[in-house]
Design a protein around this motif. Structure first.
Motif, PDB file in Angstrom:
ATOM      1  N   ALA A 143      13.049 -32.628 -18.836  1.00  0.00           N
ATOM      2  CA  ALA A 143      13.571 -31.573 -19.703  1.00  0.00           C
ATOM      3  C   ALA A 143      12.499 -30.635 -20.245  1.00  0.00           C
ATOM      4  O   ALA A 143      12.814 -29.696 -20.984  1.00  0.00           O
ATOM      5  CB  ALA A 143      14.332 -32.192 -20.878  1.00  0.00           C
ATOM      6  N   GLY A 144      11.230 -30.831 -19.893  1.00  0.00           N
ATOM      7  CA  GLY A 144      10.153 -30.043 -20.479  1.00  0.00           C
ATOM      8  C   GLY A 144      10.102 -28.610 -19.994  1.00  0.00           C
ATOM      9  O   GLY A 144      10.762 -28.219 -19.019  1.00  0.00           O
ATOM     10  N   ASP A 145       9.304 -27.812 -20.679  1.00  0.00           N
ATOM     11  CA  ASP A 145       9.130 -26.397 -20.311  1.00  0.00           C
ATOM     12  C   ASP A 145       8.457 -26.282 -18.942  1.00  0.00           C
ATOM     13  O   ASP A 145       7.585 -27.086 -18.586  1.00  0.00           O
ATOM     14  CB  ASP A 145       8.276 -25.681 -21.356  1.00  0.00           C
ATOM     15  N   VAL A 146       8.843 -25.263 -18.185  1.00  0.00           N
ATOM     16  CA  VAL A 146       8.439 -25.119 -16.784  1.00  0.00           C
ATOM     17  C   VAL A 146       7.298 -24.106 -16.648  1.00  0.00           C
ATOM     18  O   VAL A 146       7.394 -22.968 -17.106  1.00  0.00           O
ATOM     19  CB  VAL A 146       9.639 -24.683 -15.924  1.00  0.00           C
ATOM     20  N   PHE A 147       6.222 -24.535 -15.986  1.00  0.00           N
ATOM     21  CA  PHE A 147       5.097 -23.657 -15.689  1.00  0.00           C
ATOM     22  C   PHE A 147       5.313 -22.851 -14.412  1.00  0.00           C
ATOM     23  O   PHE A 147       4.882 -21.711 -14.307  1.00  0.00           O
ATOM     24  CB  PHE A 147       3.812 -24.481 -15.503  1.00  0.00           C
ATOM     25  N   SER A 148       5.964 -23.477 -13.418  1.00  0.00           N
ATOM     26  CA  SER A 148       6.102 -22.835 -12.104  1.00  0.00           C
ATOM     27  C   SER A 148       7.350 -23.346 -11.419  1.00  0.00           C
ATOM     28  O   SER A 148       7.651 -24.551 -11.468  1.00  0.00           O
ATOM     29  CB  SER A 148       4.866 -23.148 -11.246  1.00  0.00           C
ATOM     30  N   LEU A 149       8.070 -22.428 -10.765  1.00  0.00           N
ATOM     31  CA  LEU A 149       9.283 -22.782 -10.029  1.00  0.00           C
ATOM     32  C   LEU A 149       9.246 -22.069  -8.684  1.00  0.00           C
ATOM     33  O   LEU A 149       9.118 -20.845  -8.629  1.00  0.00           O
ATOM     34  CB  LEU A 149      10.527 -22.354 -10.814  1.00  0.00           C
ATOM     35  N   GLU A 150       9.317 -22.826  -7.603  1.00  0.00           N
ATOM     36  CA  GLU A 150       9.318 -22.241  -6.259  1.00  0.00           C
ATOM     37  C   GLU A 150      10.579 -22.656  -5.527  1.00  0.00           C
ATOM     38  O   GLU A 150      10.969 -23.825  -5.550  1.00  0.00           O
ATOM     39  CB  GLU A 150       8.076 -22.683  -5.479  1.00  0.00           C
ATOM     40  N   ARG A 151      11.207 -21.695  -4.834  1.00  0.00           N
ATOM     41  CA  ARG A 151      12.472 -21.931  -4.146  1.00  0.00           C
ATOM     42  C   ARG A 151      12.252 -22.143  -2.652  1.00  0.00           C
ATOM     43  O   ARG A 151      11.305 -21.626  -2.069  1.00  0.00           O
ATOM     44  CB  ARG A 151      13.429 -20.759  -4.374  1.00  0.00           C
TER      45      ARG A 151
END
Length: 306
Positions: A143-151
């Protein structure tokens, strides 16, 4: 930075390698205890433990991280903890052991598919894409804050094993980049938005194909549980494993659970399009080509899978 790494299965190894090749110092590894594997049930180190041994890294083996393991990690004086598929929860004392806490590489587009089997559940659900997220680890599940998201798209014939292997490599580079950003003071994390979904650990019940479902749904389930725990149906009351198959959209339809053969190809009926069976494993036998299995059947009339 001084980094402690936690992980267990093969998909965690590329990240360990990426960190050891970076400008940072991996000062220790946490992984699950050796487990009995194979017919002889010999105690075997996890893939991460084996790689850590090759790299001569100090290693803590534990299935539960209690006070002793927390103290051992704290003694390494890490700046940052990195976790990839360790297979256990980190409680508050362990979360606080590294100076900057822990970051987690998770193979989903958070908050979709929080939990133990995100890629498998995405494939089973028929999702058209998935990805990987690097986020700050907190006590609440993923549930933590996201630094990076790749699809990443999910190919129509890809298994969860295919997707996980690819994400383990791309995710390792993604996480290494976030570690550099944290070290340089450039990292920014944002809160997750959207409705979370739970990716519960797969059970044997998940692996049994429901042949009264539509062919697309059966095929999605088969791909999602491949290679583990492995798709199966019951034939004659015994487990009949299906290691590889494809959806035969143009083939003649069969009754759900019914077998058929055309031009050397073996089919299994669903509520709509049948599956073309490629590699199967009858109970008590080794995996074999479906056509070879079919030729060895003395009685095919009325043969039904459940």
């Amino acid at each position: 930075m001084r980094i402690v790494f936690a992980g267990t299965p093969p998909v965690a190894v590329p990240t360990l390698d990426a960190l050891t090749e970076s400008r940072h110092d991996v000062v220790g590894v946490v992984t699950r205890a050796d487990a009995p594997l194979g017919r002889k049930r010999e105690l075997t180190p996890s893939p991460v433990a084996a790689r850590a041994a090759e790299l001569a890294l100090p290693t803590i083996k534990a299935n539960r991280l209690r006070d002793a393991e927390t103290d051992a990690v704290a003694a390494l004086e890490p700046d940052l903890g990195v976790i990839v598929a360790y297979g256990g929860l980190l409680r508050a004392p362990m979360l606080a052991a590294p100076r900057l806490g822990w970051i987690n590489l998770h193979f989903s587009l958070l908050p979709r598919w929080r939990g133990a089997a995100p890629v498998q559940r995405a494939v089973m659900a028929g999702d058209s894409e998935t990805g990987s997220a690097v986020f700050q680890l907190v006590e609440e599940l993923d549930a933590g804050d996201v630094f990076s998201l790749e699809r990443r798209p999910i190919g129509g014939d890809e298994t969860s094993g295919d997707v996980l292997e690819a994400l383990s490599v791309s995710g390792a580079a993604q996480l290494a980049s976030v570690v550099d950003q944290i070290a340089d003071g450039r990292a920014v994390a944002t809160a997750q938005t959207g409705t979370p979904t739970l990716a519960a650990k797969l059970t044997l019940d998940d692996a049994r194909l429901v042949l009264t479902d539509a062919g697309d749904e059966v095929y999605a389930r088969l791909r999602g549980v491949t290679p583990e725990p492995g798709a199966f149906v019951l034939v004659g009351g015994e487990r009949f494993k299906i290691h590889a198959a494809r959806l035969a959209r143009g083939a003649e339809r069969l009754a759900p659970g019914g077998f058929g053969a055309r031009a050397g190809r073996v089919y299994l009926g669903t509520a709509t399009h049948p599956l073309e069976l490629l590699t199967v494993q009858p109970a008590g036998k080794k995996a074999m080509a479906a056509a070879d299995w079919w030729r060895g059947q003395k009685l095919t009339e009325g043969l039904v899978a459940e």
